[in-house]
Motif scaffolding. Structure first.
Motif, short mmCIF file in Angstrom:
data_model
loop_
_atom_site.label_atom_id
_atom_site.label_comp_id
_atom_site.label_asym_id
_atom_site.label_seq_id
_atom_site.Cartn_x
_atom_site.Cartn_y
_atom_site.Cartn_z
N GLY A 148 0.78 -1.22 0.00
CA GLY A 148 0.00 0.00 0.00
C GLY A 148 0.81 1.27 0.00
N TRP A 149 2.13 1.15 0.05
CA TRP A 149 2.98 2.34 0.12
C TRP A 149 3.71 2.56 -1.21
N THR A 150 3.57 3.77 -1.73
CA THR A 150 4.31 4.19 -2.91
C THR A 150 5.62 4.85 -2.48
N VAL A 151 6.41 5.28 -3.46
CA VAL A 151 7.61 6.07 -3.15
C VAL A 151 7.22 7.31 -2.35
N ALA A 152 6.12 7.94 -2.72
CA ALA A 152 5.66 9.13 -1.99
C ALA A 152 5.35 8.80 -0.54
N HIS A 153 4.71 7.67 -0.29
CA HIS A 153 4.41 7.27 1.09
C HIS A 153 5.71 7.10 1.90
#
Length: 265
Positions: free
Chosen positions: A38-43
């Protein structure tokens, strides 16, 4: 009292190296999925920025930090993800600027901290050196997730010594968080640094167990970025063997870890 300057310097270097990976990314790069579900680079960057901000409050405004702790207690299972989600919603340029400013402000605050000072945290209070070490560990570990998403292999450095030390010092915590009684005696730990130097902890004649292998693999283990079966770590003794199954250098409940990749990956 440990001089925090070396680890603060290494924390700055770790942040700058990660910055180079994300500085030129377009929106599609920031939206790439990382190994954290659920985590992107942005997260990932948002989480680092959020924790830097919390750390800065702990050092400079303990009343404000206490309010953050109250928020965490009100939503113990969600507050980390909520902070990452909120930050990830910012435009990439704003998020990058916020992260840069926050990590710079934290480094300055840690350098200016009075000798011997201890600061509140979500777990036990921390010294400036301990806080910088924890931030370096997270920057490195989340940086690995980002590198994985980008298909980049990062070259390990001897900055890992700080994560190794933290991993060794949190041995008893790892046993305790799993409801296990920690071994009374120290283990002997011999790890080979990226530079080839041998990092040694514990007595030479430790009877309770021994762990050997690459320092990089040990850091991957205690940050739970790789499964034990994918790492070249060796344990001698039942207690040391059990530790390698449960080790974690980060606060909080037992981490879920990563699934084994297997020999073909």
């Amino acid at each position: 009292m440990a001089d925090p300057t070396p680890v603060i310097d290494d924390l700055r270097a770790e942040g700058e190296e990660l910055d180079l990976l994300v500085a030129e990314l377009g929106p599609e790069g920031w939206a790439l999925a990382t190994p954290a579900p659920g985590w992107t680079v942005a997260h990932q960057i948002a989480h680092l920025a959020w924790t830097d901000h919390s750390s800065l409050l702990a050092v400079t405004d303990q009343a404000a930090f206490s309010r953050e702790v109250e928020k965490a207690l009100a939503a113990p299972g969600d507050f980390v993800d909520n902070g990452a989600e909120e930050g990830a919603g910012k435009p990439p340029g704003r998020l990058l600027a916020y992260w840069r400013a926050g990590r710079e402000d934290l480094a300055d605050a840690l350098r200016a901290a009075p000798e011997g000072a201890r600061f509140p945290w979500y777990g036990p209070p921390m010294s400036a050196a301990s806080m910088a070490t924890a931030r370096l560990m997270e920057t490195w570990a989340h940086g690995l997730d980002i590198a994985d998403a980008l298909g980049v292999t990062r070259t390990p450095t001897d900055r890992l010594r700080h994560i190794v030390r933290l991993g060794v010092r949190t041995r008893d915590f790892a046993f305790g968080v799993h409801g296990l009684t920690p071994p009374f005696e120290e283990f002997r730990i011999e790890l080979t640094a990226p530079s080839g130097e041998l990092w040694i902890y514990g007595p030479e004649d430790a009877a309770s167990g021994k762990v050997t292998g690459p320092a990089l693999d040990f850091c991957l283990l205690v940050t739970q970025r790789s499964h034990r079966t994918d790492l070249a770590l060796t344990a001698e003794g039942d207690d040391a063997d059990r530790w390698l199954d449960i080790a974690q250098a980060f606060a909080g409940p037992p981490g879920e870890g990563r699934a084994p990749k297997g020999p073909d990956q």
